[in-house]
Design a protein around this motif. Structure first.
Motif, mmCIF file in Angstrom:
data_model
loop_
_atom_site.group_PDB
_atom_site.id
_atom_site.type_symbol
_atom_site.label_atom_id
_atom_site.label_comp_id
_atom_site.label_asym_id
_atom_site.label_seq_id
_atom_site.Cartn_x
_atom_site.Cartn_y
_atom_site.Cartn_z
ATOM 1 N N VAL A 24 0.837 -1.206 0.000
ATOM 2 C CA VAL A 24 0.000 0.000 0.000
ATOM 3 C C VAL A 24 0.873 1.258 0.000
ATOM 4 C CG1 VAL A 24 -1.657 1.342 1.360
ATOM 5 C CG2 VAL A 24 -1.978 -1.138 1.094
ATOM 6 N N ILE A 25 1.892 1.264 0.847
ATOM 7 C CA ILE A 25 2.799 2.422 0.922
ATOM 8 C C ILE A 25 3.531 2.608 -0.403
ATOM 9 C CG2 ILE A 25 4.879 3.312 2.050
ATOM 10 C CD1 ILE A 25 3.905 1.834 4.602
ATOM 11 N N TYR A 26 4.013 1.506 -0.984
ATOM 12 C CA TYR A 26 4.722 1.572 -2.263
ATOM 13 C C TYR A 26 3.799 2.108 -3.356
ATOM 14 C CZ TYR A 26 8.204 0.271 -5.759
ATOM 15 O OH TYR A 26 9.146 0.313 -6.759
ATOM 16 N N THR A 27 2.542 1.660 -3.359
ATOM 17 C CA THR A 27 1.575 2.145 -4.345
ATOM 18 C C THR A 27 1.328 3.644 -4.182
ATOM 19 O OG1 THR A 27 0.508 -0.039 -4.387
ATOM 20 C CG2 THR A 27 -0.763 1.829 -5.246
ATOM 21 N N ALA A 28 1.274 4.107 -2.935
ATOM 22 C CA ALA A 28 1.107 5.546 -2.689
ATOM 23 C C ALA A 28 2.283 6.322 -3.279
ATOM 24 C CB ALA A 28 0.985 5.813 -1.193
ATOM 25 N N GLY A 29 3.487 5.777 -3.144
ATOM 26 C CA GLY A 29 4.653 6.406 -3.762
ATOM 27 C C GLY A 29 4.534 6.464 -5.276
ATOM 28 N N GLN A 30 4.003 5.393 -5.873
ATOM 29 C CA GLN A 30 3.786 5.380 -7.321
ATOM 30 C C GLN A 30 2.779 6.452 -7.735
ATOM 31 O OE1 GLN A 30 5.135 3.601 -9.856
ATOM 32 N NE2 GLN A 30 6.589 2.572 -8.515
ATOM 33 N N VAL A 31 1.739 6.651 -6.923
ATOM 34 C CA VAL A 31 0.757 7.701 -7.219
ATOM 35 C C VAL A 31 1.435 9.063 -7.263
ATOM 36 C CG1 VAL A 31 -1.259 8.937 -6.340
ATOM 37 C CG2 VAL A 31 -1.224 6.430 -6.308
ATOM 38 N N LEU A 32 2.265 9.359 -6.256
ATOM 39 C CA LEU A 32 2.959 10.655 -6.227
ATOM 40 C C LEU A 32 3.895 10.811 -7.416
ATOM 41 C CD1 LEU A 32 3.811 11.176 -2.434
ATOM 42 C CD2 LEU A 32 1.830 11.973 -3.748
ATOM 43 N N LEU A 33 4.601 9.745 -7.777
ATOM 44 C CA LEU A 33 5.505 9.815 -8.932
ATOM 45 C C LEU A 33 4.744 10.150 -10.205
ATOM 46 C CD1 LEU A 33 8.042 6.854 -8.590
ATOM 47 C CD2 LEU A 33 8.446 9.287 -8.216
ATOM 48 N N ASN A 34 3.556 9.584 -10.349
ATOM 49 C CA ASN A 34 2.799 9.783 -11.580
ATOM 50 C C ASN A 34 2.095 11.123 -11.643
ATOM 51 O OD1 ASN A 34 2.785 7.323 -13.503
ATOM 52 N ND2 ASN A 34 2.722 6.411 -11.473
ATOM 53 N N LEU A 35 2.216 11.917 -10.598
ATOM 54 C CA LEU A 35 1.708 13.289 -10.657
ATOM 55 C C LEU A 35 2.652 14.197 -11.429
ATOM 56 C CD1 LEU A 35 0.255 13.687 -7.051
ATOM 57 C CD2 LEU A 35 -1.006 13.358 -9.196
ATOM 58 N N GLY A 36 3.826 13.656 -11.788
ATOM 59 C CA GLY A 36 4.725 14.397 -12.675
ATOM 60 C C GLY A 36 6.040 14.776 -12.026
ATOM 61 N N GLN A 37 7.055 14.944 -12.886
ATOM 62 C CA GLN A 37 8.400 15.279 -12.420
ATOM 63 C C GLN A 37 8.421 16.620 -11.688
ATOM 64 O OE1 GLN A 37 11.069 13.345 -12.409
ATOM 65 N NE2 GLN A 37 12.192 14.944 -11.326
ATOM 66 N N ASP A 38 7.661 17.579 -12.198
ATOM 67 C CA ASP A 38 7.625 18.896 -11.541
ATOM 68 C C ASP A 38 7.042 18.791 -10.137
ATOM 69 O OD1 ASP A 38 8.715 20.054 -13.776
ATOM 70 O OD2 ASP A 38 6.789 20.719 -14.597
ATOM 71 N N PHE A 39 6.013 17.951 -9.989
ATOM 72 C CA PHE A 39 5.410 17.757 -8.667
ATOM 73 C C PHE A 39 6.422 17.150 -7.702
ATOM 74 C CE2 PHE A 39 3.319 14.988 -5.588
ATOM 75 C CZ PHE A 39 2.418 15.858 -4.998
ATOM 76 N N VAL A 40 7.139 16.111 -8.164
ATOM 77 C CA VAL A 40 8.136 15.454 -7.304
ATOM 78 C C VAL A 40 9.250 16.420 -6.942
ATOM 79 C CG1 VAL A 40 9.843 13.593 -7.162
ATOM 80 C CG2 VAL A 40 7.600 13.165 -8.207
ATOM 81 N N ALA A 41 9.726 17.176 -7.934
ATOM 82 C CA ALA A 41 10.825 18.114 -7.687
ATOM 83 C C ALA A 41 10.418 19.219 -6.717
ATOM 84 C CB ALA A 41 11.290 18.721 -9.006
ATOM 85 N N ALA A 42 9.128 19.541 -6.687
ATOM 86 C CA ALA A 42 8.650 20.628 -5.831
ATOM 87 C C ALA A 42 8.394 20.189 -4.396
ATOM 88 C CB ALA A 42 7.373 21.220 -6.426
ATOM 89 N N GLN A 43 8.476 18.909 -4.107
ATOM 90 C CA GLN A 43 8.244 18.430 -2.742
ATOM 91 C C GLN A 43 9.375 18.903 -1.827
ATOM 92 O OE1 GLN A 43 7.370 14.175 -2.563
ATOM 93 N NE2 GLN A 43 6.619 14.293 -4.666
#
Length: 200
Positions: A24-43
């Motif tokens: 479940v935790i790993y899947t949540a990480g996949q969800v965040l990754l698929n929100l886009g590179q800009d989203f990940v970089a902005a965290q």
């Protein structure tokens, strides 16, 4: 293929719960990754996406450690451990990318790593995708006598992850997680396991 023969062959209930939690935790990480590179970089100040992937992968270890060293699991255990190690390596590399400022320096580092097969292939290309996926799929085969629907979901989810990209990965991990919920019979943890004939 080994079919689970007795209650002692199953990892403990707490290890199965940790395994599901890890997925479940790993899947949540996949969800965040698929929100886009800009989203990940902005965290900021934490790369939440990759911390979720790392934590989820580590939660799988107690289950792997409880698998019996015989038959199918002689392949499953080392494959899962190598897959988990590759996810950890991928997360470390992605933490480095996340920490770099945007621009030419980041592209230069990425180009250097891509041109280094000994790093890029095991930790970014093959390991986290195919080895980790195969390691996640194989334990489910031991539960064929217990939940065929669960095994089919796990195998289907693994195929989706291996063959498709982006949001399909999330769909694949959801299917895989639901498959293991059925295989482990998590909704009825007190169920008495029925002995099944062991085959090889």
């Amino acid at each position: 293929m080994i079919l689970q023969a007795e209650a002692g062959s199953f990892p403990r209930h707490v290890d199965r719960i940790l395994f599901i939690a890890g997925l479940v935790i790993y899947t949540a990480g996949q969800v965040l990754l698929n929100l886009g590179q800009d989203f990940v970089a902005a965290q900021r100040p934490v790369d939440f996406a990759h911390w979720l992937l790392l934590t989820g992968a580590l939660f799988l270890i107690p289950f792997v450690a409880r698998l019996p060293w015989r038959n199918l699991h002689l392949i499953t255990i080392p494959l899962m451990l190598v897959g988990i190690a590759s996810v950890v390596g991928m997360c470390v590399l992605d933490f480095i990318f996340w920490s770099l400022p945007d621009g030419e320096f980041e592209r230069e580092v990425a180009g250097h790593l891509i041109a280094t097969p000994a790093i890029w292939q095991p930790f970014m290309a093959i390991g986290p995708n195919y080895i980790f996926g195969a390691g996640l799929m194989l334990p489910s085969l031991s539960y064929w006598n217990r939940s065929r629907a669960g095994v089919v979901l796990v195998v289907a989810g693994t195929a989706i992850i291996a063959l498709l990209f982006h949001w399909f990965n999330v769909v694949g991990y959801i299917a895989l997680t639901l498959g293991y919920v059925l295989c482990f019979d998590v909704l009825r943890p007190a169920r008495t396991l029925q002995p099944a004939q062991e085959t090889s």
